[in-house]
Design an enzyme around this catalytic site. Structure first.
Site, PDB file in Angstrom:
ATOM      1  N   ASP A 139      -3.232 -33.497  24.303  1.00 27.35           N
ATOM      2  CA  ASP A 139      -3.330 -32.048  24.506  1.00 27.35           C
ATOM      3  C   ASP A 139      -1.997 -31.631  25.130  1.00 27.35           C
ATOM      4  OD1 ASP A 139      -3.765 -29.496  25.462  1.00 27.35           O
ATOM      5  OD2 ASP A 139      -5.271 -30.084  26.958  1.00 27.35           O
ATOM      6  N   LYS A 160       6.046 -24.122  25.356  1.00 25.32           N
ATOM      7  CA  LYS A 160       5.073 -23.921  24.267  1.00 25.32           C
ATOM      8  C   LYS A 160       5.014 -22.444  23.843  1.00 25.32           C
ATOM      9  CE  LYS A 160       0.219 -25.051  23.356  1.00 25.32           C
ATOM     10  NZ  LYS A 160      -0.962 -25.678  23.947  1.00 25.32           N
ATOM     11  N   GLU A 188      -7.359 -26.612  19.617  1.00 25.81           N
ATOM     12  CA  GLU A 188      -7.825 -26.966  20.962  1.00 25.81           C
ATOM     13  C   GLU A 188      -9.315 -26.661  21.185  1.00 25.81           C
ATOM     14  OE1 GLU A 188      -4.865 -24.974  23.319  1.00 25.81           O
ATOM     15  OE2 GLU A 188      -3.323 -26.375  22.675  1.00 25.81           O
ATOM     16  N   ASP A 202     -11.386 -20.325  25.979  1.00 25.31           N
ATOM     17  CA  ASP A 202     -10.302 -21.237  26.377  1.00 25.31           C
ATOM     18  C   ASP A 202      -9.122 -20.443  26.931  1.00 25.31           C
ATOM     19  OD1 ASP A 202      -8.230 -23.045  26.497  1.00 25.31           O
ATOM     20  OD2 ASP A 202      -8.353 -23.702  24.412  1.00 25.31           O
TER      21      ASP A 202
END
Ligand code: AMP
Length: 528
Positions: free
Chosen positions: A8, A70, A171, A193
């Site tokens: 992850d 990211k 994810e 999330d």
């Protein structure tokens, strides 16, 4: 096949896991922690520090400490996301010749892919040290709303780090697999999330080992860092009033306040009040100044209530697209560190009229799900699990006058393919251009350009006679592929592809070689 691990790669923290027997387990970092800060720092002494070591010296070296990369990966310099990030990040971003983002550190310019490769390389090392063998094959996770460019760039980063990506999974889907594997029940679940940088909401139907994603939506600019920024702004404003001094241009002070703000935010998930105490935050001819402030949970909630609210229209839309009502959701899973905030827990509980499942560790479940998927792909896991994911963005082509025709609709189960026939509009036309875009906006210019594909070498013929079937495909990694066939000859039609973004194959090969040499040197040094 050796061990396959799940990774992850988070905006703020990353986590790795592997399958031990039938159960996924988190692999600790070399420092012994379950998660690793996704941070790379270049010291003045020429060293590259990664993870906790990089975090520890971030305050002293803010311009050369790269975090939240990211947010930049696979994006255009001029995109809203990058311009927003630019206003906040202490390190310098510049535009690459192809419009991508480059990060300037001292005299060198590096791509977000290379920075992510350094983090992945470190995670690889952690896994190898823990498992006692070389690790090459991985399953890597990305936010569900990542488009083709971000997915491809993440894959390229893994290749540079010497990793072979067996599968890219979303994810929230990974989290749901970690949730569902040991619970044999059927039903609809919502995965909410919110990590450090992004928000994703996904509805799934689970039953008989099948994980069927119904719909997914996301916001690439809603995450923990936005909450930290609110606290930071509040502290700066207060300091301005109290001391008649503006700290916003002082990078060192900002870094210290930002860290303290994030720490205070976390503490307030467990206490009602916390003190932020930063002595000698600035020094001038008038003497040293100290920042001292009490932050309560209710002030934090006031400062950030709109950020929490911003998530719910997306939740509503996703429910609608799934053709579900809130009371048809059987369980809600919270993923990502930011969901530990009590206001989020409360708002989610009120929206779904049920308490979210609290048996899932929000920091680890994505990596655990990726490890389960790695076990399925490598054949280590005997459970029969079928993942039916969807594409979060529509795929289409540019039409006349800047219009946009959707070919594959959003929320279509992947892998998927659609074929469309093309022809010429002029006599003896030898070439047809197809501009492929991703997104849901009505005009071509409002969507993300993936690439232009030229169908070249057409046989001379009257307009409208050639018939070329072009197949648009989204594979299980969520990546786009375009192929074409000449209907008359039955032969594959030649295409020349001009991608709008990313590293070319030769560039990636150079970087792979560079990293390989660096690792070989490290090993030789280690053996001495
Ligand atoms: P992730 O990307 O899932 O690791 O999430 C990281 C984000 O979660 C960061 O913005 C953290 O500040 C935030 N976070 C972690 N723990 C907590 C907590 N206890 N309360 C609020 N936010 C937290």
């Amino acid at each position: 096949m050796g061990h396959v691990i799940g990774i992850d790669l988070g905006t703020t923290y990353s986590c790795i896991a592997h399958l031990a027997g039938d159960h996924p387990r988190v692999i600790p970092s070399l420092e012994g922690f379950p998660t690793t800060p996704s941070i790379v720092s270049f010291t003045r002494g020429g060293e590259t520090l990664i993870g906790d070591l990089a975090l520890r010296q971030a305050i002293a070296n803010p311009e050369n400490t790269l975090f939240a990369v990211k947010r930049l990966i696979g994006r255009k310099f001029n995109s809203e996301e990058v311009q927003n990030a630019r206003a906040r990040l202490p390190y310098k971003l510049i535009e690459a010749p192809n419009g991508d983002v480059l990060i300037e550190v001292g005299s060198q310019q590096i791509t977000p892919q290379e920075v992510s490769a350094m983090i992945l390389g470190y995670l690889k090392k952690c896994a190898e040290s823990y498992l006692g063998e070389e690790v090459r094959d991985v399953v890597i996770t990305v936010p569900a709303h990542f488009g083709d460019h971000q997915r491809q760039a993440t894959k390229d980063a893994a290749a540079i780090a010497g990793l072979n990506v067996m599968r890219v999974i979303n994810e929230p889907t990974a989290a749901s697999v970690a949730y569902g594997l040991n619970r044999k029940q059927n039903g609809n679940i919502a995965v909410f999330d919110m990590g450090g940088g992004t928000f994703d909401i996904t509805m799934l139907e689970i039953g008989g080992g099948v994980f069927h994603v119904l719909a997914t939506n996301g916001d690439s600019y809603l995450g923990g860092e936005d909450f930290d920024q609110r606290v930071l702004d509040w502290l700066l404003e207060d300091f301005r009033k109290d001391h008649k001094a503006d700290l916003s241009g002082d990078k060192l002070a900002i870094q210290r306040i930002k860290e303290a703000a994030e720490r205070a935010k976390r503490e307030l998930s467990f206490t009602q009040e916390t003190e932020i105490n930063l002595p000698f935050i600035s020094a001038s001819s008038g003497g040293s100044k100290h920042l001292r402030k009490v932050l309560s949970r209710s002030i934090l909630e006031n400062l950030t209530a709109d950020l929490v609210e911003k998530a719910f229209p997306l939740v509503e839309r996703t429910l609608e697209e799934s053709k579900l009502k809130p009371d048809q959701i059987d369980d809600v899973i919270l993923v990502g560190g930011q969901t530990r905030m009590p206001l989020i827990y409360k708002s989610v509980s009120e929206f779904f009229r049920k308490k979210p499942n609290d048996k899932i560790n929000p920091d680890e479940c994505v990596a655990l799900g990726a490890a389960i998927q790695s076990g399925i792909l490598s054949g280590e896991l005997n459970e029969i699990v079928l993942l039916l994911d969807v594409t979060s963005l529509a795929l289409g082509i540019e039409t006349e006058k800047g219009g946009y025709e959707r070919i594959i609709e959003k929320n279509t189960t992947t892998p998927t393919k659609k074929t469309k026939a093309f022809t010429t509009v002029e006599n003896n036309q030898r070439q047809v251009k197809i501009h492929v875009l991703q997104g849901d906006a009505p005009r071509a210019a409002e969507n993300v350009s993936l690439a232009t594909f030229d169908l070249v070498g057409l046989m001379p013929a009257h307009a409208g006679i050639p018939q070329i079937d072009v197949t648009f495909e989204i594979n299980a990694d969520g990546l786009v592929k375009v192929t074409a066939k000449d209907v008359l000859s039955g032969k594959e039609q030649k295409i020349s592809v001009h991608p709008s973004s990313g590293l070319s194959r030769p560039q990636i090969n150079v970087l792979i070689q560079k990293e390989r040499e660096k690792r070989a040197k490290e090993i030789t040094r280690g053996k001495r």
